[in-house]
Design a protein around this motif. Structure first.
Motif, PDB file in Angstrom:
ATOM      1  N   ALA A  10      -7.429 -40.965 -47.785  1.00 45.77           N
ATOM      2  CA  ALA A  10      -6.467 -41.402 -46.775  1.00 45.77           C
ATOM      3  C   ALA A  10      -5.639 -40.226 -46.248  1.00 45.77           C
ATOM      4  O   ALA A  10      -5.380 -40.114 -45.044  1.00 45.77           O
ATOM      5  N   GLN A  11      -5.237 -39.325 -47.153  1.00 48.82           N
ATOM      6  CA  GLN A  11      -4.450 -38.167 -46.734  1.00 48.82           C
ATOM      7  C   GLN A  11      -5.246 -37.262 -45.807  1.00 48.82           C
ATOM      8  O   GLN A  11      -4.718 -36.719 -44.835  1.00 48.82           O
ATOM      9  N   ARG A  12      -6.542 -37.081 -46.095  1.00 52.21           N
ATOM     10  CA  ARG A  12      -7.377 -36.248 -45.233  1.00 52.21           C
ATOM     11  C   ARG A  12      -7.501 -36.868 -43.847  1.00 52.21           C
ATOM     12  O   ARG A  12      -7.437 -36.174 -42.828  1.00 52.21           O
ATOM     13  N   ARG A  13      -7.689 -38.200 -43.805  1.00 56.17           N
ATOM     14  CA  ARG A  13      -7.769 -38.883 -42.510  1.00 56.17           C
ATOM     15  C   ARG A  13      -6.507 -38.653 -41.700  1.00 56.17           C
ATOM     16  O   ARG A  13      -6.561 -38.336 -40.500  1.00 56.17           O
ATOM     17  N   LYS A  14      -5.357 -38.803 -42.353  1.00 61.17           N
ATOM     18  CA  LYS A  14      -4.083 -38.625 -41.645  1.00 61.17           C
ATOM     19  C   LYS A  14      -3.895 -37.180 -41.198  1.00 61.17           C
ATOM     20  O   LYS A  14      -3.343 -36.915 -40.125  1.00 61.17           O
TER      21      LYS A  14
END
Length: 389
Positions: A10-14
């Motif tokens: 999720a952090q990479r997507r953001k």
């Protein structure tokens, strides 16, 4: 650990400026699919991983690292196991492990029989049900490799059994949507098969890897490694998986050649015993694969008769597989402009897939239902309404 891993996703997507909706739209999947990835409920399928990596500005290897969990289990000892086993094969005829019992042909036969029985669980259960069973069996065999005493010939047989178990675990992980684990198990199986000195088992390990990623080069290598000395059913299996990779890439002539080779092999008589891991390979299996291949190639006139005939002979007790194969028939029927019958087939597939411990029928059915939604008519509307319920 799984929760932390998903936070990383999720952090990479953001970090690349994508919302869950934006990533889903870019990949052609539902937002709920992205939510399930990030919640740790499923893994991204093999077909979507290259594009997912591009959208997240990662290499495929970096994506695998991002998805990998530290909580793994039996395979944490695999490299050490095989390092020790390679030494066993190179040393004297009998090697004794500290406090280990000696095993020989009788114990190997019992292990093979037990592995064969466990393999047949996959006929009626999904990977969510069998994965822990198979990995536990792998762990027990790994302990045996480390602690028992055996001759070099027994060592080769023992590691062959371990390779089969790793293949089973990889398949169960794939079926359960645990794609990082499936790749890791398949790599373990490949190492073990090479150590065992069994070219057919080696080829089958490559074929598993090729099937998951629809990799033509790896599939072709699997047939080369196994060679013409492989038994007929082994050659049939490897050729049908080669055909699948050709079909996914749209190569009509190459697909037909590989399917013809599979048909010829499966109908060939032989005096040599087949390995148990091809017990399920028969003319019906080849017909189903041919129907799936011609569906992928957009050839409904070829696909529909093959799948109709094959599925009429396929028992509903094999619910996961029949549900899956029915989705290819439904696609082929829509390609042939018969949405009403496609709706009927889809409804039966929904019934079959209910409660199955596998992510694959649901993933296939979502694509079918999305496509059916473009059509009108009471039959189609009824199936869509039922699916929403």
């Amino acid at each position: 650990m799984a929760h932390a891993r998903r936070l990383s996703l999720a952090q990479r997507r953001k970090s690349v400026g994508l919302s869950q909706d934006g990533l889903a739209e870019a990949l052609g999947v539902e937002r709920s699919t992205v939510v399930r990835w990030e919640a740790g409920k499923t893994e991204p399928q093999a077909w979507v991983r290259p594009e997912l990596a591009r959208k997240l500005q990662l290499s495929e290897e970096q994506l695998d690292d991002l998805l990998r969990t530290d909580e793994y289990g039996p395979e944490s000892v695999d490299r050490r196991v095989f390092a020790g086993l390679a030494t066993v094969l190179a040393l004297a005829p009998l090697t004794r492990a500290r406090n280990g019992s000696q095993i020989g042909a009788t114990q190997i036969r019992q292990l093979r029989q037990r592995t064969a029985r466990l393999r047949r669980l996959d006929d009626h259960l999904g990977g969510m049900d069998t994965y822990q069973v198979y990995t536990s069996e792998m762990a027990a065999t790994a302990r045996l490799i480390k602690t028992a005493s055996y001759s070099s010939s027994t060592a080769r047989a023992l590691t062959g059994v371990f390779a089969e178990q790793a293949q089973m675990a990889g398949w169960a992980a794939f079926d359960a949507g645990r794609y990082v684990e499936s790749r890791r198990h398949y790599k373990t199986a490949l190492i073990a098969a090479q150590e065992s000195g069994d070219p057919s088992l080696h080829g089958n390990s490559l074929a598993f890897m090729a099937y998951e990623k629809a990799d033509i080069q790896t599939a072709a290598e699997s047939t080369r490694i196994a060679g013409m000395r492989a038994t007929p059913r082994v050659r049939a299996l490897l050729q049908e998986r080669l055909a699948w990779t050709y079909a996914v890439s749209g190569q009509v002539s190459a697909t037909a050649r590989a399917l013809d080779a599979a048909v010829a092999a499966v109908n060939e008589s032989s005096h040599f015993p087949e390995p148990d891991w091809v017990f399920w390979v028969d003319p019906l299996e080849i017909d189903i694969m041919a129907g799936r291949c011609y569906t992928e190639l957009g050839r409904p006139a070829r696909a529909v008769p093959l799948l109709d005939d094959a599925l009429s002979r396929y028992d509903d007790t094999h619910s996961r597989d029949k549900a899956l194969y029915s989705t290819w028939l439904a696609h082929a029927l829509m390609d042939g402009d018969d949405p009403e019958r496609a709706a009927y087939v889809t409804e039966h597939a929904i019934d079959l897939a209910s409660g199955v411990g596998s992510v694959r029928p649901g993933e296939r059915l979502r694509g079918i239902l999305s496509r059916l939604a473009r059509y009108g008519g009471p039959e189609v509307a009824a199936v869509l309404e039922r699916a929403r319920g």
